[in-house]
Design an enzyme around this catalytic site. Structure first.
Site, PDB file in Angstrom:
ATOM      1  N   ASP A  17      10.789 -63.683-112.167  1.00 23.32           N
ATOM      2  CA  ASP A  17      10.483 -62.293-111.846  1.00 23.32           C
ATOM      3  C   ASP A  17       9.258 -61.897-112.653  1.00 23.32           C
ATOM      4  O   ASP A  17       8.899 -62.574-113.626  1.00 23.32           O
ATOM      5  CB  ASP A  17      11.680 -61.397-112.197  1.00 23.32           C
ATOM      6  CG  ASP A  17      11.414 -59.920-111.918  1.00 23.32           C
ATOM      7  OD1 ASP A  17      11.026 -59.604-110.781  1.00 23.32           O
ATOM      8  OD2 ASP A  17      11.579 -59.096-112.822  1.00 23.32           O
ATOM      9  N   SER A  18       8.654 -60.787-112.297  1.00 25.55           N
ATOM     10  CA  SER A  18       7.505 -60.308-113.061  1.00 25.55           C
ATOM     11  C   SER A  18       7.914 -59.853-114.454  1.00 25.55           C
ATOM     12  O   SER A  18       7.066 -59.714-115.330  1.00 25.55           O
ATOM     13  CB  SER A  18       6.828 -59.143-112.318  1.00 25.55           C
ATOM     14  OG  SER A  18       7.747 -58.088-112.126  1.00 25.55           O
ATOM     15  N   TYR A  49       3.886 -56.516-111.354  1.00 24.72           N
ATOM     16  CA  TYR A  49       3.238 -57.105-110.186  1.00 24.72           C
ATOM     17  C   TYR A  49       2.988 -56.041-109.108  1.00 24.72           C
ATOM     18  O   TYR A  49       2.137 -56.216-108.240  1.00 24.72           O
ATOM     19  CB  TYR A  49       4.121 -58.192-109.564  1.00 24.72           C
ATOM     20  CG  TYR A  49       4.143 -59.522-110.287  1.00 24.72           C
ATOM     21  CD1 TYR A  49       3.584 -59.699-111.550  1.00 24.72           C
ATOM     22  CD2 TYR A  49       4.754 -60.622-109.684  1.00 24.72           C
ATOM     23  CE1 TYR A  49       3.632 -60.923-112.190  1.00 24.72           C
ATOM     24  CE2 TYR A  49       4.809 -61.845-110.319  1.00 24.72           C
ATOM     25  CZ  TYR A  49       4.251 -62.006-111.570  1.00 24.72           C
ATOM     26  OH  TYR A  49       4.303 -63.223-112.193  1.00 24.72           O
ATOM     27  N   GLY A  50       3.759 -54.969-109.146  1.00 23.57           N
ATOM     28  CA  GLY A  50       3.741 -53.992-108.055  1.00 23.57           C
ATOM     29  C   GLY A  50       2.413 -53.294-107.833  1.00 23.57           C
ATOM     30  O   GLY A  50       2.179 -52.752-106.753  1.00 23.57           O
ATOM     31  N   CYS A  80      11.813 -61.119-107.353  1.00 21.09           N
ATOM     32  CA  CYS A  80      10.856 -60.023-107.498  1.00 21.09           C
ATOM     33  C   CYS A  80      10.455 -59.611-106.090  1.00 21.09           C
ATOM     34  O   CYS A  80      10.024 -60.455-105.292  1.00 21.09           O
ATOM     35  CB  CYS A  80       9.633 -60.490-108.286  1.00 21.09           C
ATOM     36  SG  CYS A  80       8.236 -59.351-108.283  1.00 21.09           S
ATOM     37  N   ASN A  81      10.615 -58.347-105.766  1.00 20.62           N
ATOM     38  CA  ASN A  81      10.301 -57.890-104.411  1.00 20.62           C
ATOM     39  C   ASN A  81       8.828 -58.037-104.086  1.00 20.62           C
ATOM     40  O   ASN A  81       8.464 -58.446-102.986  1.00 20.62           O
ATOM     41  CB  ASN A  81      10.734 -56.435-104.254  1.00 20.62           C
ATOM     42  CG  ASN A  81      12.224 -56.297-104.020  1.00 20.62           C
ATOM     43  OD1 ASN A  81      12.695 -56.348-102.888  1.00 20.62           O
ATOM     44  ND2 ASN A  81      12.977 -56.144-105.089  1.00 20.62           N
ATOM     45  N   THR A  82       7.954 -57.719-105.033  1.00 19.19           N
ATOM     46  CA  THR A  82       6.515 -57.819-104.774  1.00 19.19           C
ATOM     47  C   THR A  82       6.102 -59.269-104.551  1.00 19.19           C
ATOM     48  O   THR A  82       5.369 -59.582-103.609  1.00 19.19           O
ATOM     49  CB  THR A  82       5.720 -57.213-105.940  1.00 19.19           C
ATOM     50  OG1 THR A  82       6.144 -55.870-106.157  1.00 19.19           O
ATOM     51  CG2 THR A  82       4.233 -57.222-105.642  1.00 19.19           C
ATOM     52  N   GLU A 159      13.841 -49.104-117.736  1.00 12.92           N
ATOM     53  CA  GLU A 159      13.520 -49.891-118.923  1.00 12.92           C
ATOM     54  C   GLU A 159      13.673 -49.085-120.209  1.00 12.92           C
ATOM     55  O   GLU A 159      13.884 -49.659-121.277  1.00 12.92           O
ATOM     56  CB  GLU A 159      12.116 -50.486-118.797  1.00 12.92           C
ATOM     57  CG  GLU A 159      12.026 -51.497-117.658  1.00 12.92           C
ATOM     58  CD  GLU A 159      10.871 -52.464-117.781  1.00 12.92           C
ATOM     59  OE1 GLU A 159      10.035 -52.302-118.689  1.00 12.92           O
ATOM     60  OE2 GLU A 159      10.806 -53.400-116.953  1.00 12.92           O
ATOM     61  N   CYS A 191      13.827 -52.950-105.013  1.00 14.79           N
ATOM     62  CA  CYS A 191      13.291 -53.301-106.325  1.00 14.79           C
ATOM     63  C   CYS A 191      14.469 -53.691-107.197  1.00 14.79           C
ATOM     64  O   CYS A 191      15.511 -53.004-107.179  1.00 14.79           O
ATOM     65  CB  CYS A 191      12.531 -52.132-106.944  1.00 14.79           C
ATOM     66  SG  CYS A 191      11.996 -52.432-108.648  1.00 14.79           S
ATOM     67  N   THR A 192      14.332 -54.756-107.958  1.00 20.01           N
ATOM     68  CA  THR A 192      15.472 -55.266-108.722  1.00 20.01           C
ATOM     69  C   THR A 192      15.834 -54.397-109.915  1.00 20.01           C
ATOM     70  O   THR A 192      16.895 -54.596-110.523  1.00 20.01           O
ATOM     71  CB  THR A 192      15.195 -56.719-109.182  1.00 20.01           C
ATOM     72  OG1 THR A 192      13.901 -56.773-109.811  1.00 20.01           O
ATOM     73  CG2 THR A 192      15.239 -57.664-108.000  1.00 20.01           C
ATOM     74  N   HIS A 193      14.993 -53.437-110.279  1.00 18.62           N
ATOM     75  CA  HIS A 193      15.374 -52.471-111.318  1.00 18.62           C
ATOM     76  C   HIS A 193      16.339 -51.414-110.784  1.00 18.62           C
ATOM     77  O   HIS A 193      17.149 -50.863-111.526  1.00 18.62           O
ATOM     78  CB  HIS A 193      14.139 -51.731-111.862  1.00 18.62           C
ATOM     79  CG  HIS A 193      13.336 -52.503-112.859  1.00 18.62           C
ATOM     80  ND1 HIS A 193      12.580 -53.601-112.527  1.00 18.62           N
ATOM     81  CD2 HIS A 193      13.159 -52.322-114.194  1.00 18.62           C
ATOM     82  CE1 HIS A 193      11.961 -54.055-113.604  1.00 18.62           C
ATOM     83  NE2 HIS A 193      12.301 -53.300-114.634  1.00 18.62           N
TER      84      HIS A 193
END
Length: 280
Positions: A17-18, A49-50, A80-82, A159, A191-193
């Site tokens: 992931d980023s 990355y977004g 990572c979605n992006t 975060e 988004c994974t967040h």
């Protein structure tokens, strides 16, 4: 890699992931695959990355992939979605290991769950601008109406650990009210967040009947199905928790540990700092 390549069974699964968000995918993988071992790489030196161009994201994704391939893996997950939006096809062409991203599983789940064919998609600016989810959904079900929304403040909130309370609720309301009012019955967290904000989203819009689809959960289901179909599941050997996952980051391992503990709801004992080239 074929069904007869049983020597690959005991290799690790590679996840990158980023940064930290992919840990929500890893948490679901751990839950669904108790006998598997994992390498997790967070490219924390180049996060986010977004906001990057597609060409830059592909370069970063390629460097992360090459690192994990050299470690020895039987499956690669782009958590990572992006990166899934911009780099999945490129990576699949360049390596001989199965590759799963988070876009297709989430998109397919939305198609199954929506009843009124009105779907909201929330993610980073890069994921939303790529229209990657829309392309997959429209390819399968062209009659579904899609209401996308970039929510750039969600990642820093998560975060910082601000996932519940007045401030997150206000931000969630500001971003999501316009698409909720469009009458969506399904909301995809692209988004994974964002799964860490799931409770706040539900509470903020509790008077609406909206089903939330978590791409991390759907990705884990697809990984299980792929390992079974390719005969790549590890044998039933009990693995001690401390030996299951090796963590790597390209910057700030202590910060990764601190935030990662919240994502996984357990202590990350050790994170290795690595330097990977991107001029590939």
């Amino acid at each position: 890699m074929t069904n007869s390549n049983l020597q690959y069974r005991d290799l690790h699964i590679g996840v990158f992931d980023s940064g930290i968000g992919g840990l929500t995918v890893l948490a679901e993988l751990k839950k669904n695959l108790p006998n598997e071992k994992f390498y997790y790489l967070g490219d924390t030196a180049r996060v986010p990355y977004g906001t990057r161009s597609p060409e830059t994201v592909i370069r970063y994704a390629r460097s992360c992939t090459n690192f994990l391939i050299k470690k020895g893996i039987k499956l690669l997950i782009i958590a990572c979605n992006t990166a899934s939006s911009f780099a999945l096809d490129t990576i699949r062409k360049e390596i001989n290991v199965p590759v799963i991203g988070v876009v297709e599983p989430g998109a397919k789940a939305v198609i199954k769950k929506t009843k009124n064919k009105r779907v909201g998609i929330i993610g980073t600016e890069g994921t939303i601008s790529s229209q990657s989810y829309e392309k997959v959904i429209k390819n399968i079900a062209s009659d579904i109406r899609i209401f996308p929304k970039a929510c750039p403040l969600f990642v820093p909130l998560v975060e910082e650990g601000w996932t519940e309370g007045e401030i997150p609720s206000l931000v969630v309301s500001e971003y999501l009210t316009p698409i909720i009012e469009e009458g969506i019955d399904t909301l995809l967290l692209a988004c994974t967040h964002y799964p860490l904000l799931k409770r706040t989203i539900k509470n903020t819009f509790k008077e609406f009947s909206v089903e939330i689809v978590d791409s991390a959960e759907e990705t884990a289901v697809e990984v299980v199905n792929l390992l079974q179909s390719c005969n790549l599941m590890r044998k039933d050997i009990k693995i001690s928790n401390e030996n299951r996952i090796e963590y790597f980051v390209t910057d700030a391992p202590e910060k990764f540990k601190k935030i990662g503990n919240r994502f996984l709801k357990e202590n990350i004992e050790y994170v290795e700092w690595i330097d990977i080239p991107v001029n590939i």
